[in-house]
Design an enzyme around this catalytic site. Structure first.
Site, PDB file in Angstrom:
ATOM      1  N   ASP A  59       0.947  -1.213  -0.093  1.00 36.15           N
ATOM      2  CA  ASP A  59      -0.146   0.098   0.081  1.00 36.15           C
ATOM      3  C   ASP A  59       0.698   1.151  -0.153  1.00 36.15           C
ATOM      4  O   ASP A  59       1.644   1.548   1.053  1.00 36.15           O
ATOM      5  CB  ASP A  59      -1.040   0.035   1.148  1.00 36.15           C
ATOM      6  CG  ASP A  59      -2.058   1.051   1.144  1.00 36.15           C
ATOM      7  OD1 ASP A  59      -1.413   2.203   0.838  1.00 36.15           O
ATOM      8  OD2 ASP A  59      -2.728   0.842   1.802  1.00 36.15           O
ATOM      9  N   TYR A 116     -13.485  15.308 -13.038  1.00 37.06           N
ATOM     10  CA  TYR A 116     -12.065  14.776 -12.671  1.00 37.06           C
ATOM     11  C   TYR A 116     -11.489  15.403 -11.295  1.00 37.06           C
ATOM     12  O   TYR A 116     -10.766  14.894 -10.625  1.00 37.06           O
ATOM     13  CB  TYR A 116     -10.901  15.130 -13.795  1.00 37.06           C
ATOM     14  CG  TYR A 116      -9.879  14.085 -14.059  1.00 37.06           C
ATOM     15  CD1 TYR A 116     -10.186  12.680 -13.844  1.00 37.06           C
ATOM     16  CD2 TYR A 116      -8.610  14.415 -13.710  1.00 37.06           C
ATOM     17  CE1 TYR A 116      -9.024  11.944 -13.873  1.00 37.06           C
ATOM     18  CE2 TYR A 116      -7.373  13.725 -13.745  1.00 37.06           C
ATOM     19  CZ  TYR A 116      -7.758  12.315 -13.593  1.00 37.06           C
ATOM     20  OH  TYR A 116      -6.726  11.509 -13.608  1.00 37.06           O
ATOM     21  N   LYS A 128      -2.934  15.080 -10.261  1.00 34.44           N
ATOM     22  CA  LYS A 128      -2.152  14.981 -11.349  1.00 34.44           C
ATOM     23  C   LYS A 128      -1.379  16.144 -11.806  1.00 34.44           C
ATOM     24  O   LYS A 128      -0.217  15.945 -11.954  1.00 34.44           O
ATOM     25  CB  LYS A 128      -3.241  14.543 -12.559  1.00 34.44           C
ATOM     26  CG  LYS A 128      -4.002  13.353 -12.358  1.00 34.44           C
ATOM     27  CD  LYS A 128      -2.690  12.064 -12.540  1.00 34.44           C
ATOM     28  CE  LYS A 128      -3.831  10.696 -12.698  1.00 34.44           C
ATOM     29  NZ  LYS A 128      -2.760   9.605 -12.081  1.00 34.44           N
ATOM     30  N   THR A 143     -10.708   1.194 -17.480  1.00 36.00           N
ATOM     31  CA  THR A 143     -10.057   0.308 -16.489  1.00 36.00           C
ATOM     32  C   THR A 143     -10.975   0.390 -15.374  1.00 36.00           C
ATOM     33  O   THR A 143     -11.970   1.322 -15.253  1.00 36.00           O
ATOM     34  CB  THR A 143      -8.806   1.047 -16.166  1.00 36.00           C
ATOM     35  OG1 THR A 143      -8.828   2.360 -15.889  1.00 36.00           O
ATOM     36  CG2 THR A 143      -7.567   1.032 -17.267  1.00 36.00           C
TER      37      THR A 143
HETATM   38  P1  NAD Z   1      -6.350   0.393 -12.509  1.00 38.13           P
HETATM   39  O1  NAD Z   1      -7.711   0.448 -11.567  1.00 38.13           O
HETATM   40  O2  NAD Z   1      -6.327  -0.698 -13.357  1.00 38.13           O
HETATM   41  O3  NAD Z   1      -5.174   0.668 -11.749  1.00 38.13           O
HETATM   42  C1  NAD Z   1      -5.140   1.581 -10.518  1.00 38.13           C
HETATM   43  C2  NAD Z   1      -4.192   0.964  -9.609  1.00 38.13           C
HETATM   44  O4  NAD Z   1      -4.044   1.832  -8.219  1.00 38.13           O
HETATM   45  C3  NAD Z   1      -4.841  -0.290  -8.910  1.00 38.13           C
HETATM   46  O5  NAD Z   1      -3.893  -1.363  -9.317  1.00 38.13           O
HETATM   47  C4  NAD Z   1      -5.081  -0.134  -7.671  1.00 38.13           C
HETATM   48  O6  NAD Z   1      -4.891  -1.161  -6.639  1.00 38.13           O
HETATM   49  C5  NAD Z   1      -3.822   0.990  -7.497  1.00 38.13           C
HETATM   50  N1  NAD Z   1      -3.784   1.672  -6.005  1.00 38.13           N
HETATM   51  C6  NAD Z   1      -5.026   2.644  -5.572  1.00 38.13           C
HETATM   52  N2  NAD Z   1      -4.558   2.910  -4.161  1.00 38.13           N
HETATM   53  C7  NAD Z   1      -3.430   2.378  -4.017  1.00 38.13           C
HETATM   54  C8  NAD Z   1      -2.547   2.304  -2.863  1.00 38.13           C
HETATM   55  N3  NAD Z   1      -2.806   2.898  -1.880  1.00 38.13           N
HETATM   56  N4  NAD Z   1      -1.448   1.460  -2.862  1.00 38.13           N
HETATM   57  C9  NAD Z   1      -0.862   0.938  -3.883  1.00 38.13           C
HETATM   58  N5  NAD Z   1      -1.813   0.816  -5.090  1.00 38.13           N
HETATM   59  C10 NAD Z   1      -2.857   1.631  -5.042  1.00 38.13           C
HETATM   60  O7  NAD Z   1      -6.630   1.891 -13.340  1.00 38.13           O
HETATM   61  P2  NAD Z   1      -5.710   2.507 -14.534  1.00 38.13           P
HETATM   62  O8  NAD Z   1      -6.562   3.366 -15.227  1.00 38.13           O
HETATM   63  O9  NAD Z   1      -4.840   1.557 -15.084  1.00 38.13           O
HETATM   64  O10 NAD Z   1      -4.700   3.410 -13.595  1.00 38.13           O
HETATM   65  C11 NAD Z   1      -3.247   3.434 -13.759  1.00 38.13           C
HETATM   66  C12 NAD Z   1      -2.838   4.965 -13.755  1.00 38.13           C
HETATM   67  O11 NAD Z   1      -2.916   5.521 -15.120  1.00 38.13           O
HETATM   68  C13 NAD Z   1      -3.479   5.813 -12.705  1.00 38.13           C
HETATM   69  O12 NAD Z   1      -2.428   6.584 -12.190  1.00 38.13           O
HETATM   70  C14 NAD Z   1      -4.365   6.592 -13.802  1.00 38.13           C
HETATM   71  O13 NAD Z   1      -4.816   7.800 -13.106  1.00 38.13           O
HETATM   72  C15 NAD Z   1      -3.784   6.685 -14.839  1.00 38.13           C
HETATM   73  N6  NAD Z   1      -4.591   7.100 -15.921  1.00 38.13           N
HETATM   74  C16 NAD Z   1      -5.653   6.353 -16.283  1.00 38.13           C
HETATM   75  C17 NAD Z   1      -6.281   6.925 -17.312  1.00 38.13           C
HETATM   76  C18 NAD Z   1      -7.519   5.844 -17.757  1.00 38.13           C
HETATM   77  O14 NAD Z   1      -8.604   6.543 -18.653  1.00 38.13           O
HETATM   78  N7  NAD Z   1      -7.822   4.925 -17.433  1.00 38.13           N
HETATM   79  C19 NAD Z   1      -5.835   7.727 -18.344  1.00 38.13           C
HETATM   80  C20 NAD Z   1      -4.807   8.664 -17.892  1.00 38.13           C
HETATM   81  C21 NAD Z   1      -4.208   8.210 -16.640  1.00 38.13           C
END
Ligand code: NAD
Length: 253
Positions: free
Chosen positions: A64, A155, A162, A193
């Site tokens: 975590d 957002y 971010k 996701t």
């Molecule tokens: P995802 O849900 O697959 O991944 C998010 C991850 O964050 C999960 O594995 C979750 O367990 C982890 N997490 C949350 N709290 C945590 C903690 N306290 N300790 C450890 N891990 C923790 O979703 P994703 O979209 O793949 O997100 C990955 C990154 O990409 C994030 O930073 C997200 O903001 C960014 N992002 C996503 C998008 C989109 O549209 N999906 C676009 C741009 C950026």
């Protein structure tokens, strides 16, 4: 010869096979890197270990990122196993659902600091702990979104987190540059996701994206994986402190 033959990568943030972290991990693995994983404890056995096994990876440790002790523990285990680290991927974020709905002005003090801690400060904490494992040519990569720069409906506090994350990329790049360690972010277009499902109105945003983006297509984890591979390889040896858009050109419109 793969671009990352003989290199190691530790990827934080795989929740399932839709995760951006998983798209990146596969790209790094396909390029020859030895990949390890860290995710929250509740996901490890059911989700992460089977995915890791599918690419022959067996370093899978819980963490975590709100806990400095757990971060230290993962890095110590990585050191014991591999001795050093070439690539650190930070692909995780969190904000309370109620803070991704309604007006930003209503964000609670608690919700604000939680989003900042998990989504922005964690990069600083991970980089600090990884530093002694890294060497000239190593790199750190995180994931951002357009809402850091412009107001995107719903957002909210995540946009603020971010923005802090992107600024942290620049400050970390300045700190770690003299050691030859690069720090960059990819700002990805919307991808379906688990995390994205928590943002109100995401479906609408996702649905209309391809009508506006110059390349007229939605973004995939594979698109992000390709750019991640470039940024983490020697092909990007002079690139640091940058936020690179992987959004089909959406941000220029
Ligand atoms: P995802 O849900 O697959 O991944 C998010 C991850 O964050 C999960 O594995 C979750 O367990 C982890 N997490 C949350 N709290 C945590 C903690 N306290 N300790 C450890 N891990 C923790 O979703 P994703 O979209 O793949 O997100 C990955 C990154 O990409 C994030 O930073 C997200 O903001 C960014 N992002 C996503 C998008 C989109 O549209 N999906 C676009 C741009 C950026």
């Amino acid at each position: 010869m793969g671009l990352l033959d003989g290199k190691t990568a530790l990827v934080f943030g795989v929740a399932n096979d839709h995760s951006i972290a998983w798209g990146i991990a596969r790209a790094l693995n396909d390029a020859g890197a030895t990949v390890g994983f860290s995710s929250v404890e509740s996901l490890i056995e059911k989700r992460v270990r089977p995915l890791a096994a599918s690419i022959g990876a067996d370093f899978v440790e819980p963490c975590d990122v709100q806990s400095d002790d757990q971060i230290r523990d993962v890095m110590a285990k990585w050191r014991a196993r591999h001795g050093e680290l070439d690539v650190l991927v930070h692909a995780l974020a969190f904000a309370r659902r109620e803070d991704l709905d309604g007006d930003f002005i209503d964000t609670s003090r608690d919700g604000f600091s939680l989003a900042m801690d998990v989504s922005a400060y964690s990069l600083v904490a991970l980089a600090r702990e990884a530093r002694s494992l890294m060497h000239p040519g190593s790199s750190i990569l995180t994931l951002s979104y357009y809402g850091a720069e412009k107001v995107v409906a719903h957002y909210n506090v995540m946009g603020v987190a971010k923005a802090a994350l992107e600024a942290s990329v620049r400050y970390l790049a300045a700190d770690l540059g003299p050691d030859g360690i690069r720090v960059n972010a990819i700002s990805a277009g919307p991808i379906r996701t688990l995390a994205a499902a928590g943002i109100s109105g995401f479906k609408k945003l996702y649905g209309s994206f391809a009508e506006v983006a110059p390349l007229r297509a939605n973004i995939t984890p594979e698109d992000v994986g390709g750019t991640a591979l470039w940024l983490c390889s020697d092909l990007a040896s002079a690139v640091t402190g940058e936020v690179v858009y992987v959004d089909g050109g959406f941000n220029v419109m």
